[in-house]
Motif scaffolding. Structure first.
Motif, PDB file in Angstrom:
ATOM      1  N   THR A 125       1.902  -7.810  -6.429  1.00  0.00           N
ATOM      2  CA  THR A 125       0.984  -7.435  -5.355  1.00  0.00           C
ATOM      3  C   THR A 125       0.416  -6.058  -5.646  1.00  0.00           C
ATOM      4  O   THR A 125       1.061  -5.224  -6.301  1.00  0.00           O
ATOM      5  N   PHE A 126      -0.807  -5.825  -5.152  1.00  0.00           N
ATOM      6  CA  PHE A 126      -1.477  -4.538  -5.295  1.00  0.00           C
ATOM      7  C   PHE A 126      -1.605  -3.891  -3.922  1.00  0.00           C
ATOM      8  O   PHE A 126      -1.932  -4.578  -2.945  1.00  0.00           O
ATOM      9  N   PRO A 127      -1.392  -2.577  -3.822  1.00  0.00           N
ATOM     10  CA  PRO A 127      -1.544  -1.916  -2.524  1.00  0.00           C
ATOM     11  C   PRO A 127      -3.018  -1.812  -2.146  1.00  0.00           C
ATOM     12  O   PRO A 127      -3.870  -1.522  -2.984  1.00  0.00           O
ATOM     13  N   LEU A 128      -3.330  -2.054  -0.886  1.00  0.00           N
ATOM     14  CA  LEU A 128      -4.700  -1.940  -0.394  1.00  0.00           C
ATOM     15  C   LEU A 128      -4.860  -0.547   0.213  1.00  0.00           C
ATOM     16  O   LEU A 128      -4.641  -0.328   1.401  1.00  0.00           O
ATOM     17  N   MET A 275      -6.098   5.560  -9.405  1.00  0.00           N
ATOM     18  CA  MET A 275      -5.534   4.729 -10.472  1.00  0.00           C
ATOM     19  C   MET A 275      -4.015   4.882 -10.491  1.00  0.00           C
ATOM     20  O   MET A 275      -3.277   3.899 -10.626  1.00  0.00           O
ATOM     21  N   ASP A 276      -3.545   6.133 -10.342  1.00  0.00           N
ATOM     22  CA  ASP A 276      -2.107   6.384 -10.326  1.00  0.00           C
ATOM     23  C   ASP A 276      -1.459   5.797  -9.079  1.00  0.00           C
ATOM     24  O   ASP A 276      -0.375   5.206  -9.145  1.00  0.00           O
ATOM     25  N   ARG A 277      -2.122   5.931  -7.923  1.00  0.00           N
ATOM     26  CA  ARG A 277      -1.557   5.430  -6.671  1.00  0.00           C
ATOM     27  C   ARG A 277      -1.449   3.907  -6.688  1.00  0.00           C
ATOM     28  O   ARG A 277      -0.452   3.334  -6.236  1.00  0.00           O
ATOM     29  N   GLY A 281       1.964   1.565  -6.745  1.00  0.00           N
ATOM     30  CA  GLY A 281       2.174   0.626  -5.646  1.00  0.00           C
ATOM     31  C   GLY A 281       2.262  -0.827  -6.048  1.00  0.00           C
ATOM     32  O   GLY A 281       2.475  -1.696  -5.197  1.00  0.00           O
ATOM     33  N   ILE A 282       2.092  -1.160  -7.338  1.00  0.00           N
ATOM     34  CA  ILE A 282       2.231  -2.552  -7.789  1.00  0.00           C
ATOM     35  C   ILE A 282       3.692  -2.975  -7.647  1.00  0.00           C
ATOM     36  O   ILE A 282       4.604  -2.266  -8.076  1.00  0.00           O
ATOM     37  N   ARG A 283       3.917  -4.140  -7.037  1.00  0.00           N
ATOM     38  CA  ARG A 283       5.275  -4.630  -6.794  1.00  0.00           C
ATOM     39  C   ARG A 283       5.362  -6.121  -7.130  1.00  0.00           C
ATOM     40  O   ARG A 283       4.367  -6.836  -7.054  1.00  0.00           O
TER      41      ARG A 283
END
Length: 302
Positions: A125-128, A275-277, A281-283
């Motif tokens: 998942t990617f953080p929104l 890009m870093d955030r 946040g990828i899980r």
């Protein structure tokens, strides 16, 4: 009894070469360009059984016939001056006409976490983040995040986004090293973002130069990955930043995943720190507590 189709992109009745978002009850104001003639009704996945394809064909023919009948009725109902109704019809035959919606983005399904975007194929998942939305007005495959809205590209005609994030599974090679893959992918990532797009247009009139601004190991979803970041200057527009991030997938054969970032430079583009955030946040799907590991912070510049 009328049947309401699910939310999705359908042919825009008022713009035949574009698609328009139907939110399940009403048309929204979102449209996107297509590289081919949009379908006249809901799209059905390729590769299904013969029965599924037959059902899809019957539904498509039914929708086409309903559209022809509806058009004939509207023409016949013109007033004494010969005027014809021009309001867009929904993508199905219905006894009532829904009014347009002012919603900016499609709402996620009730079961979907509104704070993340799910990549089922790669099990992540990617953080929104604030300032980012789910994909809209996109013709490119595998886009998971974009900045909201579009603008006229400064080069060849078209619509551009100030930021995009793309997730793909790497197939067709035996590469096992995230570092080697990221270093090899970055040039192609830059070209696809700022040189030529999938329609062979040059939205920024091509890349004039580039320089590497950052690279190093990083933990992604608890796995050791690697990233390379370039700054590119373009013949038209502000140029931007591109990044290739490689790491093992969390599902299946654990093939390498490549995530590409493309951010416009300047005040209108998202900050490169996003890009870093996003990377942090990828899980894995279903494991929001997974943290760092080897290379748990953004790696050193070099």
């Amino acid at each position: 009894m009328s049947m309401t189709p699910p939310p999705g992109w359908y042919r825009d009745p008022s713009h035949p070469l574009a698609e328009r978002w139907w939110d399940g009850t009403a048309w929204t104001e979102h449209r996107r360009q297509t590289s081919q003639q949009p379908s006249a009704g809901p799209e059905f996945p390729d590769g299904g059984s013969g029965r599924a394809r037959a059902v899809a064909l019957v539904v498509a023919v039914t929708v086409l016939v309903a559209s022809i009948v509806t058009g004939a009725v509207l023409l016949d109902r013109g007033d004494d001056t010969g005027a014809v109704a021009t309001n867009p019809e929904p993508p199905f035959a219905s006894s009532s006409r829904p009014s347009p919606s002012t919603s900016l983005t499609p709402a996620p399904p009730p079961s979907e976490d509104p704070g993340v975007v799910v990549d089922e194929l790669n099990g992540i998942t990617f953080p929104l983040l604030d300032g980012w939305v789910r994909p809209e007005n996109i013709t490119e495959d595998d886009v998971v995040l974009t900045t909201p809205g579009t603008y006229d590209c400064p080069g060849d005609p078209g619509l551009c986004h100030h930021g995009r994030v793309i997730s793909r599974t790497v197939t067709g090679n035996d590469e096992k090293s995230p570092e080697a893959l990221a270093e090899r992918d970055i040039a192609e990532a830059a070209d696809s973002a700022y040189d030529r797009d999938i329609l062979d247009r040059r939205p920024y009139d091509g890349i004039d130069s580039h320089k590497q601004v950052k690279a190093g190991p990083v933990a992604v979803a608890g796995r050791a990955g690697y990233f390379v970041r370039w700054q590119v200057r373009t013949a038209a527009g502000p140029g931007g930043y591109v990044q290739s991030l490689a790491f093992p997938a969390g599902v299946g054969s654990q093939a390498l995943v490549i995530v590409r970032f493309a951010f416009d430079a300047g005040a209108a583009g998202p900050p490169p720190a996003d890009m870093d955030r996003i990377t942090k946040g990828i899980r894995p799907i279903g494991d929001a507590d997974t943290g760092g590991g080897v290379g748990s912070s953004i790696g050193p510049s070099r």
